[in-house]
Design an enzyme around this catalytic site. Structure first.
Site, PDB file in Angstrom:
ATOM      1  CB  THR A   7      -1.440  -0.389   1.350  1.00  0.00           C
ATOM      2  OG1 THR A   7       0.065   0.233   2.413  1.00  0.00           O
ATOM      3  CG2 THR A   7      -1.606  -1.190   1.902  1.00  0.00           C
ATOM      4  N   GLY A   8       0.707   2.697  -0.925  1.00  0.00           N
ATOM      5  CA  GLY A   8       0.947   3.700  -0.881  1.00  0.00           C
ATOM      6  C   GLY A   8       2.598   2.980  -1.310  1.00  0.00           C
ATOM      7  N   GLY A  12       8.451   6.762  -2.137  1.00  0.00           N
ATOM      8  CA  GLY A  12       9.244   6.767  -1.156  1.00  0.00           C
ATOM      9  C   GLY A  12       9.351   5.325  -0.816  1.00  0.00           C
ATOM     10  CB  ILE A  13       9.662   3.706   2.599  1.00  0.00           C
ATOM     11  CG1 ILE A  13      10.368   4.576   3.533  1.00  0.00           C
ATOM     12  CG2 ILE A  13       9.442   2.284   3.165  1.00  0.00           C
ATOM     13  CD1 ILE A  13       9.933   4.819   5.125  1.00  0.00           C
ATOM     14  N   GLY A  14       7.985   3.160   0.017  1.00  0.00           N
ATOM     15  CA  GLY A  14       7.027   1.916  -0.045  1.00  0.00           C
ATOM     16  C   GLY A  14       7.125   1.805  -1.886  1.00  0.00           C
ATOM     17  CB  SER A 137       7.238   5.690  13.303  1.00  0.00           C
ATOM     18  OG  SER A 137       8.209   6.793  13.094  1.00  0.00           O
ATOM     19  CE1 TYR A 150       3.672   8.906  11.061  1.00  0.00           C
ATOM     20  CE2 TYR A 150       5.248   9.055  12.958  1.00  0.00           C
ATOM     21  CZ  TYR A 150       4.848   8.618  11.044  1.00  0.00           C
ATOM     22  OH  TYR A 150       5.571   8.083  10.258  1.00  0.00           O
TER      23      TYR A 150
HETATM   24  P1  NAD Z   1       5.814   9.335   1.237  1.00  0.00           P
HETATM   25  O1  NAD Z   1       4.476  10.627   2.000  1.00  0.00           O
HETATM   26  O2  NAD Z   1       6.716   9.618   0.441  1.00  0.00           O
HETATM   27  O3  NAD Z   1       4.884   7.863   1.116  1.00  0.00           O
HETATM   28  C1  NAD Z   1       3.411   7.671   1.872  1.00  0.00           C
HETATM   29  C2  NAD Z   1       2.563   6.793   1.048  1.00  0.00           C
HETATM   30  O4  NAD Z   1       1.581   6.479   1.652  1.00  0.00           O
HETATM   31  C3  NAD Z   1       2.551   7.895  -0.531  1.00  0.00           C
HETATM   32  O5  NAD Z   1       2.589   6.746  -1.521  1.00  0.00           O
HETATM   33  C4  NAD Z   1       1.267   7.771  -0.487  1.00  0.00           C
HETATM   34  O6  NAD Z   1       0.346   8.546  -1.553  1.00  0.00           O
HETATM   35  C5  NAD Z   1       0.394   7.028   0.589  1.00  0.00           C
HETATM   36  N1  NAD Z   1      -0.734   7.100   1.152  1.00  0.00           N
HETATM   37  C6  NAD Z   1      -0.670   8.218   1.843  1.00  0.00           C
HETATM   38  N2  NAD Z   1      -2.485   7.769   2.442  1.00  0.00           N
HETATM   39  C7  NAD Z   1      -3.103   6.974   1.394  1.00  0.00           C
HETATM   40  C8  NAD Z   1      -5.145   6.498   1.555  1.00  0.00           C
HETATM   41  N3  NAD Z   1      -5.348   6.668   2.394  1.00  0.00           N
HETATM   42  N4  NAD Z   1      -4.474   4.977   0.777  1.00  0.00           N
HETATM   43  C9  NAD Z   1      -3.571   4.971  -0.214  1.00  0.00           C
HETATM   44  N5  NAD Z   1      -2.168   5.267  -0.037  1.00  0.00           N
HETATM   45  C10 NAD Z   1      -1.972   6.104   0.889  1.00  0.00           C
HETATM   46  O7  NAD Z   1       6.354   8.291   3.274  1.00  0.00           O
HETATM   47  P2  NAD Z   1       7.107   7.622   3.765  1.00  0.00           P
HETATM   48  O8  NAD Z   1       7.879   8.137   4.200  1.00  0.00           O
HETATM   49  O9  NAD Z   1       7.739   7.090   1.834  1.00  0.00           O
HETATM   50  O10 NAD Z   1       6.181   6.399   4.323  1.00  0.00           O
HETATM   51  C11 NAD Z   1       5.767   5.349   3.960  1.00  0.00           C
HETATM   52  C12 NAD Z   1       5.914   4.593   5.350  1.00  0.00           C
HETATM   53  O11 NAD Z   1       7.061   4.584   6.385  1.00  0.00           O
HETATM   54  C13 NAD Z   1       4.494   5.504   6.012  1.00  0.00           C
HETATM   55  O12 NAD Z   1       3.778   4.882   6.707  1.00  0.00           O
HETATM   56  C14 NAD Z   1       5.376   6.270   7.759  1.00  0.00           C
HETATM   57  O13 NAD Z   1       4.694   6.355   8.134  1.00  0.00           O
HETATM   58  C15 NAD Z   1       6.344   5.567   7.473  1.00  0.00           C
HETATM   59  N6  NAD Z   1       7.479   5.820   8.224  1.00  0.00           N
HETATM   60  C16 NAD Z   1       8.547   6.703   7.391  1.00  0.00           C
HETATM   61  C17 NAD Z   1       9.403   7.516   7.652  1.00  0.00           C
HETATM   62  C18 NAD Z   1      10.943   8.622   7.574  1.00  0.00           C
HETATM   63  O14 NAD Z   1      10.977   9.118   8.203  1.00  0.00           O
HETATM   64  N7  NAD Z   1       9.692   8.557   6.344  1.00  0.00           N
HETATM   65  C19 NAD Z   1       9.819   7.084   9.269  1.00  0.00           C
HETATM   66  C20 NAD Z   1       8.851   6.295   9.738  1.00  0.00           C
HETATM   67  C21 NAD Z   1       8.045   6.173   8.951  1.00  0.00           C
END
Ligand code: NAD
Length: 240
Positions: A7-8, A12-14, A137, A150
């Protein structure tokens, strides 16, 4: 061929998780909610590398959209072996400025989304040595100032993981969390250079993480068949 739904999964991470599973030979479905242009660009990028991931648009917080997504995917592929609940949103401000609407939206995406997707896939996974991986996280473990909603949502996701792991272990389905620290993605683009420097000064490994490093932890959890109910931190020693 094993099938993984991220999902997502288009940025980014996804996106890094999608790539890691493509490289391991999985059929990969990248869910996204809004940014169709970015989703198509990610798909095109992977196509250029010789991979053929599938895109599926759905808001993970919406029960009908999630139900339709799984019906469609399961009728197409017959099975999903790995679900990565990666979609997430954050909000940075003091609690006085965290409105009930913002609070609810954070929980709708970060917790309800993981619940709805897991619930929709579980029956298909029973008895097949499958796994669910939730992206939590470090803030869900230790809490972050100005990220109360968060942090609370990610703490809930960790508890969700531990409970579901116990519930599904007798059916051979594993459930784990990856708990990233500060990873270089758009989610952290709000931080200025001084804030990034301050964060880095608190990370024992002395740098922020890369999405691919979170993805590698997901592959490990997908492939090790004797790990369940764990929270695997990928944070360079941060918040330990
Ligand atoms: P990002 O904002 O680049 O990506 C988030 C993704 O989630 C996007 O693809 C967005 O489209 C998708 N998304 C958001 N709402 C959605 C919904 N309602 N339905 C479907 N998709 C949805 O952020 P990221 O940093 O790649 O974060 C990915 C995950 O990692 C998140 O759960 C975030 O909380 C977690 N995380 C990130 C970090 C960091 O430092 N970047 C640290 C800890 C945890």
């Amino acid at each position: 061929m094993k099938t993984a739904l991220i999902t997502g999964g288009t940025k980014g991470i996804g996106k890094a998780i999608a790539r890691a599973f493509l490289e391991r030979g999985y059929e990969v479905i990248m869910n996204y909610d809004r940014d169709e242009k970015a989703a198509l660009a990610a798909q095109e990028e992977f196509n250029m590398m010789g991979y053929c991931p599938v895109l599926h648009r759905a808001d993970v917080s919406d029960e009908m959209q999630v139900s339709d997504m799984f019906s469609e995917l399961l009728s197409l592929y017959g099975k999903i072996d790995v679900l990565v609940n990666n979609a997430g949103i954050s909000f940075y401000d003091v609690i006085q400025n965290t409105s009930p609407a913002i609070w609810d939206r954070i929980f709708e995406v970060n917790v309800r989304g993981a619940y709805l997707c897991s619930r929709a896939v579980v029956d298909n996974m029973l008895g097949r040595n499958c796994c669910i991986i939730n992206i939590a996280s470090v803030w869900g473990e230790v809490g972050a100032s100005c990220e109360v909603a968060y942090s609370a949502s990610k703490g809930a996701l960790i508890a969700f993981t531990k409970a579901l792991a116990k519930e599904l272990a007798p059916s051979g389905v594993r459930v784990n969390c990856v708990s990233p620290g500060v990873i270089d993605t758009d989610m952290n683009s709000r931080f200025g250079p001084d804030e990034v420097e301050d964060l880095i000064s608190r990370i024992p490994l002395g740098r922020t993480g890369r999405p691919a490093e979170v993805a590698a932890a997901c592959v490990l959890l997908a492939e090790n068949t004797y790990i369940t109910g764990e929270v695997l931190s990928v944070g360079g020693g941060f918040a330990k």
